[in-house]
Design a protein around this motif. Structure first.
Motif, PDB file in Angstrom:
ATOM      1  N   GLU B 151      -3.890   0.204  -5.092  1.00 53.48           N
ATOM      2  CA  GLU B 151      -3.249  -0.657  -6.083  1.00 53.48           C
ATOM      3  C   GLU B 151      -2.655   0.159  -7.229  1.00 53.48           C
ATOM      4  N   ARG B 152      -3.291   1.285  -7.538  1.00 54.69           N
ATOM      5  CA  ARG B 152      -2.746   2.172  -8.578  1.00 54.69           C
ATOM      6  C   ARG B 152      -1.730   3.151  -8.003  1.00 54.69           C
ATOM      7  N   MET B 153      -2.055   3.695  -6.822  1.00 53.68           N
ATOM      8  CA  MET B 153      -1.181   4.675  -6.173  1.00 53.68           C
ATOM      9  C   MET B 153      -0.798   4.144  -4.793  1.00 53.68           C
ATOM     10  N   PRO B 154       0.230   3.328  -4.728  1.00 52.10           N
ATOM     11  CA  PRO B 154       0.563   2.722  -3.431  1.00 52.10           C
ATOM     12  C   PRO B 154       0.990   3.771  -2.398  1.00 52.10           C
ATOM     13  N   HIS B 155       0.652   3.492  -1.135  1.00 50.23           N
ATOM     14  CA  HIS B 155       1.168   4.329  -0.043  1.00 50.23           C
ATOM     15  C   HIS B 155       2.521   3.792   0.415  1.00 50.23           C
ATOM     16  N   ALA B 156       2.649   2.468   0.451  1.00 51.95           N
ATOM     17  CA  ALA B 156       3.881   1.823   0.923  1.00 51.95           C
ATOM     18  C   ALA B 156       4.326   2.391   2.267  1.00 51.95           C
ATOM     19  N   TRP B 157       3.332   2.706   3.101  1.00 58.79           N
ATOM     20  CA  TRP B 157       3.679   3.257   4.436  1.00 58.79           C
ATOM     21  C   TRP B 157       3.453   2.227   5.540  1.00 58.79           C
ATOM     22  N   LYS B 158       2.991   1.055   5.132  1.00 56.86           N
ATOM     23  CA  LYS B 158       3.024  -0.133   5.980  1.00 56.86           C
ATOM     24  C   LYS B 158       3.799  -1.133   5.144  1.00 56.86           C
ATOM     25  N   ALA B 159       4.916  -1.592   5.669  1.00 54.87           N
ATOM     26  CA  ALA B 159       5.803  -2.415   4.845  1.00 54.87           C
ATOM     27  C   ALA B 159       5.163  -3.759   4.541  1.00 54.87           C
ATOM     28  N   GLY B 160       5.419  -4.270   3.326  1.00 53.23           N
ATOM     29  CA  GLY B 160       4.842  -5.536   2.895  1.00 53.23           C
ATOM     30  C   GLY B 160       4.525  -5.476   1.417  1.00 53.23           C
ATOM     31  N   PRO B 161       3.350  -5.996   1.016  1.00 53.91           N
ATOM     32  CA  PRO B 161       2.981  -6.002  -0.402  1.00 53.91           C
ATOM     33  C   PRO B 161       2.996  -4.610  -1.031  1.00 53.91           C
ATOM     34  N   GLN B 162       2.627  -3.599  -0.257  1.00 56.13           N
ATOM     35  CA  GLN B 162       2.641  -2.237  -0.782  1.00 56.13           C
ATOM     36  C   GLN B 162       4.063  -1.788  -1.146  1.00 56.13           C
ATOM     37  N   THR B 163       5.037  -2.206  -0.336  1.00 54.60           N
ATOM     38  CA  THR B 163       6.432  -1.870  -0.610  1.00 54.60           C
ATOM     39  C   THR B 163       6.852  -2.491  -1.947  1.00 54.60           C
ATOM     40  N   GLN B 164       6.474  -3.761  -2.115  1.00 53.67           N
ATOM     41  CA  GLN B 164       6.845  -4.466  -3.344  1.00 53.67           C
ATOM     42  C   GLN B 164       6.103  -3.921  -4.561  1.00 53.67           C
ATOM     43  N   LEU B 165       4.880  -3.458  -4.347  1.00 56.63           N
ATOM     44  CA  LEU B 165       4.112  -2.874  -5.452  1.00 56.63           C
ATOM     45  C   LEU B 165       4.785  -1.594  -5.949  1.00 56.63           C
TER      46      LEU B 165
END
Lengths: 101, 420
Positions: B151-165
């Motif tokens: 939540e502080r350091m997103p990976h955004a390596w699975k698309a979805g909420p992490q991408t938006q974060l």
């Protein structure tokens, strides 16, 4: 060296075998199904990439050979064409020529 | 009267037909195929198996009712694209494909009894199983980076909420801030992905927050399309710094509380920190015993059958596919080869020796596309590069723009083929 006549006869022969069964996809020669990652099967897709289904087999063969020889402007097709043999190109071209909408 | 009896006859015949065909269907007269995972690999594979042999019973097991595609999600990260453009449901797929979709999570595979257990309590029997679980993130590989850190350091390596974060963190960052990306060692999903992301973030900073900078800390010295990316960075993005392994770029640990990445020589503090952690094949691959000690799944390149468990095939990012990268294009191409092989094996026929293509585009800027394209063929049990290469190092702006246009066309084409 394969002459144009040999290419045409090979293409016609393969095209005929493609039509011979209903399930065209079952007869797809090696590599052919990878093409539809970019060359849309569905006519509805908006893309600058030309569709291959129903296209003239000789035209596909000629384009692939020109791409491979660096004689036709290209972005990726010159690179992709490099790995295919004449026989593979002919089989793929004939199969696409036999595909209908 | 005549009409009535004819109707009655038809009705009876219909019922009898149904009665006769039901057990045959249940037993899978043509064979029973189960596919786990409905991403680019699994959905393609299920669809093509059914298309190749409509008599097969094909069941596709998928946890999520909406698929969020990773390719192009870097454009979402920098606000060039809406997340909705990445999302696909399965209604059209179900109607068009003839594949039965089970919205559930596979919790166990018994390779001896050839069964898959689902979290809804049901059990699926198979003659051939295709496992396409994509990736899982390794929480044991980078000290300090845990499920609580994302939540502080997103990976955004699975698309979805992490991408938006990650997108919202970039938007919230003040001008003058520092963005950090930690890129993993090979192998991992989407080899050019970290560098496309770095490029597009540099583009975003240059246009929206020009006093800011981005630093990529890398656990390797060489990466996909490296010459092309670095040429473009030199030309376009003085705000982007890449630190390779030899220069101390490998991140050894993470301090999420301090928003800090720790290398051999330095502690890098960022205002936005994107950690792309080491990865492995998705969970069900580990549970099914088809992943080896690398965490990935070895396969026979002719059929994509697991070399560890017979009758189980693996496609997509989870595989060890030799020279083929973990890309959506590759997953789709592998799935078609696997589908053809599975159909032939169920008919006791010999699969063809395959040819596979991968074409993978990356954006350096919205109108600046670059690509890698290769042909692959099996050799000595591996998939080897049979020719191809990357975009030319020296090319006109028009050439780069054309590749960007082809990239956009590719996304529409492949998502229509897989989910349409």
């Amino acid at each position: 060296m394969i002459g144009p006549a040999a290419i045409i006869s090979a293409a016609v022969g393969l095209a005929w075998s493609g039509i011979a069964t209903a399930a065209g996809v079952a007869n797809a020669p090696p590599g052919a199904l990878s093409c539809s990652g970019c060359h849309a099967s569905a006519a509805s897709v908006e893309t600058p990439v030309p569709r291959l289904a129903g296209r003239d087999a000789n035209a596909i063969v000629a384009a692939m050979q020109a791409f491979r020889a660096g004689q036709m402007p290209a972005t990726v097709m010159d690179r992709i064409a490099k790995g295919f043999t004449d026989e593979e190109i002919q089989a793929i071209a004939a199969w696409y020529a036999a595909q209908k909408d | 009267m005549a009409h009535a009896s004819r109707r009655k006859f038809l009705t009876t015949a219909g019922v009898a037909g149904a009665l006769l065909s039901l057990p045959a269907l249940a037993q899978g007269s043509g064979g029973r195929v189960v596919v786990i995972g409905a991403g680019f690999a699994g959905a393609t594979c299920a669809r093509f198996i059914k298309r190749l042999n409509p008599n097969l019973n094909v069941t596709l097991v998928e946890t999520s009712r909406t698929f969020t595609a990773c390719p192009f999600s870097n454009e979402v990260v920098v606000g060039l694209r809406d997340i909705k453009a990445q999302q696909f449901g399965y209604d059209r797929f179900a109607a068009a494909s003839g594949v039965v979709i089970a919205f559930a999570t596979a919790t166990a595979v018994d390779p001896q009894r050839r069964t898959v257990m689902l979290d809804n309590g049901s059990q699926l029997d198979y003659d051939r199983l295709i496992v396409a679980p994509g990736i899982d993130l390794r929480w044991d590989a980078l000290p300090g980076y845990t499920e609580a850190s994302v939540e502080r350091m997103p990976h955004a390596w699975k698309a979805g909420p992490q991408t938006q974060l990650l997108r919202s963190q970039l938007e919230a960052m003040d001008d003058g801030g520092t963005v950090l990306i930690s890129a993993p060692a090979n192998p991992f999903r989407c080899p050019p992905g970290p560098y496309e992301r770095a490029s597009l973030i540099a583009y975003y900073l240059k246009t929206k927050k020009p006093k800011s900078k981005i630093i990529v800390l890398d656990a390797k010295d060489a990466f996909s399309k490296q010459g092309l990316f670095q040429n473009a960075w030199k030309e376009l993005y003085p705000n982007l710094e890449w630190v390779g392994l030899s220069n101390g770029g490998k991140v050894n640990s993470v301090d999420a509380g301090e928003m800090t990445l720790v290398t051999d020589f330095e502690r890098y503090k960022g205002h936005v920190v994107n950690v792309i952690p080491p990865q492995k094949a998705g969970r069900i691959a580990q549970l099914a015993g088809i992943a080896n000690n690398t965490g990935w799944c070895p396969i026979n390149p002719d059929t994509f059958e697991s070399t560890l468990q017979p009758h189980i095939h693996v496609v997509g990012d989870a595989t060890i596919a030799g020279a083929m990268p973990k890309s959506a294009f590759a997953a789709n191409a592998q799935a078609k080869v696997c589908a053809a092989a599975v159909v032939k094996l169920l008919a006791s026929e010999k699969p063809d020796e395959p040819r596979l293509i991968n074409t993978c585009y990356s954006f350096v800027a919205p109108d600046y596309g670059i690509s890698v394209a290769n042909l692959y063929r099996p050799k000595d049990g591996m998939l080897v590069d049979a020719g191809g290469g990357v975009s030319p190092l020296n090319a006109s702006a028009a050439f780069r723009a054309q590749e960007a246009a082809f990239a956009n066309g590719w996304f529409k084409t492949i998502t229509e083929e897989v989910f349409g």
